[in-house]
Design a protein around this motif. Sequence first.
Motif, PDB file in Angstrom:
ATOM      1  N   UNK A   1      23.450 -28.522 -36.805  1.00  0.00           N
ATOM      2  CA  UNK A   1      23.619 -27.264 -37.535  1.00  0.00           C
ATOM      3  C   UNK A   1      22.446 -26.969 -38.470  1.00  0.00           C
ATOM      4  N   UNK A   2      21.337 -27.697 -38.303  1.00  0.00           N
ATOM      5  CA  UNK A   2      20.161 -27.514 -39.156  1.00  0.00           C
ATOM      6  C   UNK A   2      18.973 -27.005 -38.340  1.00  0.00           C
ATOM      7  N   UNK A   3      17.985 -26.469 -39.048  1.00  0.00           N
ATOM      8  CA  UNK A   3      16.705 -26.124 -38.440  1.00  0.00           C
ATOM      9  C   UNK A   3      15.697 -27.189 -38.859  1.00  0.00           C
ATOM     10  N   UNK A   4      15.027 -27.778 -37.885  1.00  0.00           N
ATOM     11  CA  UNK A   4      14.032 -28.815 -38.154  1.00  0.00           C
ATOM     12  C   UNK A   4      12.647 -28.262 -37.900  1.00  0.00           C
ATOM     13  N   UNK A   5      11.750 -28.454 -38.862  1.00  0.00           N
ATOM     14  CA  UNK A   5      10.385 -27.945 -38.762  1.00  0.00           C
ATOM     15  C   UNK A   5       9.404 -29.100 -38.822  1.00  0.00           C
ATOM     16  N   UNK A   6       8.392 -29.021 -37.966  1.00  0.00           N
ATOM     17  CA  UNK A   6       7.360 -30.051 -37.922  1.00  0.00           C
ATOM     18  C   UNK A   6       6.023 -29.452 -38.345  1.00  0.00           C
TER      19      UNK A   6
ATOM     20  N   UNK B   1       4.677 -34.258 -40.724  1.00  0.00           N
ATOM     21  CA  UNK B   1       5.770 -34.079 -41.687  1.00  0.00           C
ATOM     22  C   UNK B   1       6.917 -33.349 -41.007  1.00  0.00           C
ATOM     23  N   UNK B   2       8.121 -33.867 -41.201  1.00  0.00           N
ATOM     24  CA  UNK B   2       9.314 -33.243 -40.629  1.00  0.00           C
ATOM     25  C   UNK B   2      10.321 -32.972 -41.735  1.00  0.00           C
ATOM     26  N   UNK B   3      10.779 -31.729 -41.807  1.00  0.00           N
ATOM     27  CA  UNK B   3      11.774 -31.351 -42.803  1.00  0.00           C
ATOM     28  C   UNK B   3      12.924 -30.629 -42.110  1.00  0.00           C
ATOM     29  N   UNK B   4      14.064 -30.555 -42.804  1.00  0.00           N
ATOM     30  CA  UNK B   4      15.210 -29.820 -42.300  1.00  0.00           C
ATOM     31  C   UNK B   4      15.758 -28.911 -43.390  1.00  0.00           C
ATOM     32  N   UNK B   5      16.404 -27.815 -42.962  1.00  0.00           N
ATOM     33  CA  UNK B   5      17.070 -26.917 -43.885  1.00  0.00           C
ATOM     34  C   UNK B   5      18.125 -26.125 -43.142  1.00  0.00           C
ATOM     35  N   UNK B   6      18.995 -25.460 -43.885  1.00  0.00           N
ATOM     36  CA  UNK B   6      19.979 -24.580 -43.274  1.00  0.00           C
ATOM     37  C   UNK B   6      19.282 -23.378 -42.660  1.00  0.00           C
ATOM     38  N   UNK B   7      19.791 -22.886 -41.528  1.00  0.00           N
ATOM     39  CA  UNK B   7      19.171 -21.717 -40.889  1.00  0.00           C
ATOM     40  C   UNK B   7      19.017 -20.523 -41.829  1.00  0.00           C
ATOM     41  N   UNK B   8      19.958 -20.358 -42.764  1.00  0.00           N
ATOM     42  CA  UNK B   8      19.906 -19.213 -43.672  1.00  0.00           C
ATOM     43  C   UNK B   8      18.754 -19.291 -44.665  1.00  0.00           C
ATOM     44  N   UNK B   9      18.152 -20.491 -44.810  1.00  0.00           N
ATOM     45  CA  UNK B   9      17.069 -20.676 -45.778  1.00  0.00           C
ATOM     46  C   UNK B   9      15.673 -20.542 -45.168  1.00  0.00           C
TER      47      UNK B   9
ATOM     48  N   UNK C   1      10.456 -21.638 -28.866  1.00  0.00           N
ATOM     49  CA  UNK C   1      11.255 -22.150 -29.969  1.00  0.00           C
ATOM     50  C   UNK C   1      11.776 -21.005 -30.819  1.00  0.00           C
ATOM     51  N   UNK C   2      13.101 -20.971 -31.000  1.00  0.00           N
ATOM     52  CA  UNK C   2      13.753 -20.017 -31.898  1.00  0.00           C
ATOM     53  C   UNK C   2      13.294 -18.577 -31.693  1.00  0.00           C
ATOM     54  N   UNK C   3      13.392 -18.114 -30.448  1.00  0.00           N
ATOM     55  CA  UNK C   3      13.173 -16.704 -30.178  1.00  0.00           C
ATOM     56  C   UNK C   3      11.756 -16.291 -29.859  1.00  0.00           C
TER      57      UNK C   3
ATOM     58  N   UNK D   1       9.397 -25.581 -34.374  1.00  0.00           N
ATOM     59  CA  UNK D   1      10.680 -25.378 -35.039  1.00  0.00           C
ATOM     60  C   UNK D   1      11.775 -25.491 -33.990  1.00  0.00           C
ATOM     61  N   UNK D   2      12.834 -26.254 -34.273  1.00  0.00           N
ATOM     62  CA  UNK D   2      13.914 -26.417 -33.316  1.00  0.00           C
ATOM     63  C   UNK D   2      15.237 -26.629 -34.040  1.00  0.00           C
ATOM     64  N   UNK D   3      16.334 -26.413 -33.312  1.00  0.00           N
ATOM     65  CA  UNK D   3      17.668 -26.572 -33.872  1.00  0.00           C
ATOM     66  C   UNK D   3      18.128 -28.001 -33.656  1.00  0.00           C
ATOM     67  N   UNK D   4      18.574 -28.670 -34.687  1.00  0.00           N
ATOM     68  CA  UNK D   4      19.123 -30.020 -34.619  1.00  0.00           C
ATOM     69  C   UNK D   4      20.514 -29.983 -35.237  1.00  0.00           C
TER      70      UNK D   4
END
Length: 319
Positions: free
Chosen positions: A265-270, A236-244, A179-181, A260-263
């Motif tokens: 244009x957002x990044x979703x974290x569990x 818990x699942x949240x989303x934010x902009x990749x830059x944050x 996930x993400x690199x 962590x995965x891309x959804x």
Amino acid sequence: MNRLNRLTAILTQLQSKRHLPAEEIANRFEISLRTVYRDIRALEEAGVPITGEAGKGYTLVEGYRLPPVMFDEKEAFSLLLAEKVIEKFTDKEISQHFQSALIKIKSVLKDQQKLAIDHLDEQVIYYKHELTTPSKNEKAIQRIMSALATGKVLQFDYISFIKEENTSRAVEPIGMYYSLGNWYLIGYCKLRKDYRTFRIDRIQKINITEEYFTTNHPSLKSYLKKMEEGNHLIKITIQMDPSHVKYIETHKYNQGFVMQEKVEDKVQLTFMVGSMEFFARWIISIGDIVTIISPKTLSDRMSTLLNNMTEKLKEAKYH
């Protein structure tokens, strides 16, 4: 596809797996189960030694076809990784062509290699994300996959993310995901006596021991559900902009971060947490850049906390 081509393709697919369920054949060729049974009977009448086992599927008699090419363990496991990556980074048509080619390649594997790949398929996940440079630790990845396939304990040194401490770990691996690199290993840590997530690029001096583990660990896909139901944790699942994401990068591991995965244009974290209250008070510090996907009770609690903070500010007397 005419019937002759389909029968040839089914024969190739039979050679690609130790056990092949009728439903899998039906789904691949978009035919009925009755047609599958007729096709299998046609292959048997043509002299192909096929056996059927209830609950598992069809199997070719071992040694029916001598493979012209032999793959070693590392090459066989690499096929699985390639399949996971191609599935995520290409369009549907290219992915389907690759799947067809891969079935032909798998058909020449030994039975033991087919069994290992079938087992690993549930234990390795590649989450879709933006294209990044992957972590470099190929030796660790290969040894983890070997341990997953054989059920052996891993021994390695691990550099912790927060304190940069180097500790020796004996781990029973249950799965690996990307996930993400970064590649991550999830396993039962004998030092901590609990399941832990390890970033693979922080693993040093890894070796496969001769010790087999007998604990019936969950598959990677069922791991989150097992944790949630068995340990009464809250997902818990949240989303934010990749830059944050950078604002929580060094702290998320202390808050029950799992994936962590891309959804879009957002990044979703569990996260899997034991205390909703603790998590709410942590995440409220960056509440302006976070969107809560679930559960709603977290949003409600944060709203209450913010209202209380507002009232406190109104009551404050400044000098």
